[in-house]
Write an enzyme that holds these catalytic residues in place. Structure first.
Site, PDB file in Angstrom:
ATOM      1  N   HIS A   1       9.692  -3.339   3.078  1.00 28.67           N
ATOM      2  CA  HIS A   1       9.235  -3.615   1.706  1.00 28.67           C
ATOM      3  C   HIS A   1      10.427  -3.908   0.791  1.00 28.67           C
ATOM      4  CE1 HIS A   1       5.864  -0.890   3.135  1.00 28.67           C
ATOM      5  NE2 HIS A   1       5.200  -1.960   2.740  1.00 28.67           N
TER       6      HIS A   1
ATOM      7  N   LYS B   1       5.353  -9.726   9.411  1.00 29.07           N
ATOM      8  CA  LYS B   1       4.766  -8.790  10.365  1.00 29.07           C
ATOM      9  C   LYS B   1       3.237  -8.892  10.343  1.00 29.07           C
ATOM     10  CE  LYS B   1       4.172  -4.061  11.469  1.00 29.07           C
ATOM     11  NZ  LYS B   1       2.983  -3.813  10.643  1.00 29.07           N
ATOM     12  N   ASP B   2       2.678  -9.110   9.148  1.00 25.80           N
ATOM     13  CA  ASP B   2       1.227  -9.294   9.038  1.00 25.80           C
ATOM     14  C   ASP B   2       0.923 -10.789   9.061  1.00 25.80           C
ATOM     15  OD1 ASP B   2       0.405  -6.494   8.705  1.00 25.80           O
ATOM     16  OD2 ASP B   2       1.590  -6.604   6.885  1.00 25.80           O
TER      17      ASP B   2
ATOM     18  N   SER C   1       6.921  -0.162   9.769  1.00 24.29           N
ATOM     19  CA  SER C   1       5.535  -0.106   9.320  1.00 24.29           C
ATOM     20  C   SER C   1       5.284   1.266   8.719  1.00 24.29           C
ATOM     21  CB  SER C   1       4.599  -0.311  10.512  1.00 24.29           C
ATOM     22  OG  SER C   1       3.293   0.110  10.188  1.00 24.29           O
TER      23      SER C   1
ATOM     24  N   MET D   1       0.852  -1.198   0.000  1.00 23.55           N
ATOM     25  CA  MET D   1       0.000   0.000   0.000  1.00 23.55           C
ATOM     26  C   MET D   1       0.887   1.246   0.000  1.00 23.55           C
ATOM     27  SD  MET D   1      -3.459  -0.979   1.943  1.00 23.55           S
ATOM     28  CE  MET D   1      -2.925  -0.734   3.611  1.00 23.55           C
TER      29      MET D   1
ATOM     30  N   HIS E   1       9.195   1.249   3.097  1.00 21.31           N
ATOM     31  CA  HIS E   1      10.321   1.312   4.033  1.00 21.31           C
ATOM     32  C   HIS E   1      11.212   0.099   3.772  1.00 21.31           C
ATOM     33  CE1 HIS E   1       7.999  -1.728   6.114  1.00 21.31           C
ATOM     34  NE2 HIS E   1       6.977  -0.890   6.199  1.00 21.31           N
TER      35      HIS E   1
ATOM     36  N   ALA F   1       4.048   3.966   0.839  1.00 24.08           N
ATOM     37  CA  ALA F   1       4.760   4.496   2.016  1.00 24.08           C
ATOM     38  C   ALA F   1       5.851   3.492   2.391  1.00 24.08           C
ATOM     39  CB  ALA F   1       3.808   4.769   3.181  1.00 24.08           C
TER      40      ALA F   1
END
Ligand code: PAF
Length: 280
Positions: A37, A149-150, A185, A30, A34, A32
């Site tokens: 990713h 993390k998810d 995040s 999505m 970091h 943004a």
């Protein structure tokens, strides 16, 4: 690095790659972006000729209008990071392109979504399941990369791939942390300076709880102690703290084999909801 905004242009590009039998890796995001990713991009580059990153803030997975409104959107910076990381192409569709009509289909993940994120965010995994299925159908990747993390999202997508026979491999990559332990995040950028300074308590409590469990402390006692620690940190509002089986997400009564246990947490720090977990 090409940036596609339409399904048609991305499909045309990918048709060429598929004709040449080039393996394709997909990283749905999505934006943004970091380092977390970027670690997924690196993992994909190591295994595929073509790495596609989608950047799309999917409205149908938000059950909180303010969260959707405030979700950071930084496409230009994201593209610079992706280009530097050696990503082959970016897919950054508009909401109309991705959801030309509201979906009628509902995906119910049963017991996988009746707990934790699913219980706190009704409809969230239906939105995730539909948009990720669309990405899989549009991109037709050989491998898709998601962050641990998810954890619940990973469990749900594992099920989606099995139940709908998507012909791809799910690759789960480790959580990337700041030096003080805070899980990276996109939501971290919404923390104030003071909130950011105390945010690492989440990981600290996860790690000490894990040690207590491994030392033989009863699961209920560990949960109670974590709840008490959060109650003592007035900036936090704990949403849940659960000790679960990694695959079924059901609460466990005793610790299972190495790698099958997870402690999962969600907590509000001011208005920002953060999640994290440790698997052991
Ligand atoms: O993890 C995320 O960022 C999103 O849930 C995903 C998988 C990109 C679907 O919108």
């Amino acid at each position: 690095m090409e940036v596609f905004t339409s399904v048609k242009s991305l499909r045309n590009f990918l048709d060429q790659q598929i004709l040449q039998q080039k393996p394709i890796g997909l990283i749905p995001t999505m934006g943004a972006l970091h380092e977390g990713h970027i670690s997924l991009i690196e993992a994909s580059k190591a295994e595929n000729d073509i790495t596609i990153c989608s950047v799309f803030v999917n409205p149908t997975q938000f059950n909180n209008a303010e969260d959707l409104l405030k979700y950071p959107r930084t496409l230009e910076e994201d593209c610079v990071m992706l280009e530097n990381a050696g990503c082959s192409a970016v897919f950054a569709p508009s909401v109309e392109e991705m959801h030309p009509e509201p979906a009628v289909l509902k995906i119910n993940f049963g017991s996988l979504e009746s707990v934790m994120e699913g219980a706190s965010r009704p409809g969230h995994f239906n939105g995730v399941g539909i948009v990720v299925s669309k990405f899989f159908n549009i991109v037709r990747p050989h491998r898709a990369y998601f962050g641990q993390k998810d954890l619940q999202q990973v469990a749900v997508i594992r099920r989606l791939i099995i139940d709908l026979a998507f012909d791809l491999k799910l690759v789960v990559c480790p959580t990337i942390r700041e030096t003080d332990g805070l899980a990276m995040s996109s939501r971290n950028r919404r923390l104030s300076e003071d909130e950011r300074a105390i945010a690492p308590h989440i990981y600290r409590i996860l790690v000490s709880s894990k040690s207590d469990l491994l030392a033989g402390k009863a699961i209920n006692a560990v949960i109670q102690s974590a709840q008490e620690q959060f109650a003592g940190l007035k900036e936090f509002t704990l949403d849940y703290f659960e000790v679960v089986d990694v695959k079924t997400l059901m609460s466990i009564e005793s610790i299972g084999a190495v790698g099958s246990n997870a402690i999962c947490i969600a907590a509000f720090l001011g208005p920002v909801r953060l999640i994290d977990n440790v698997v052991f």
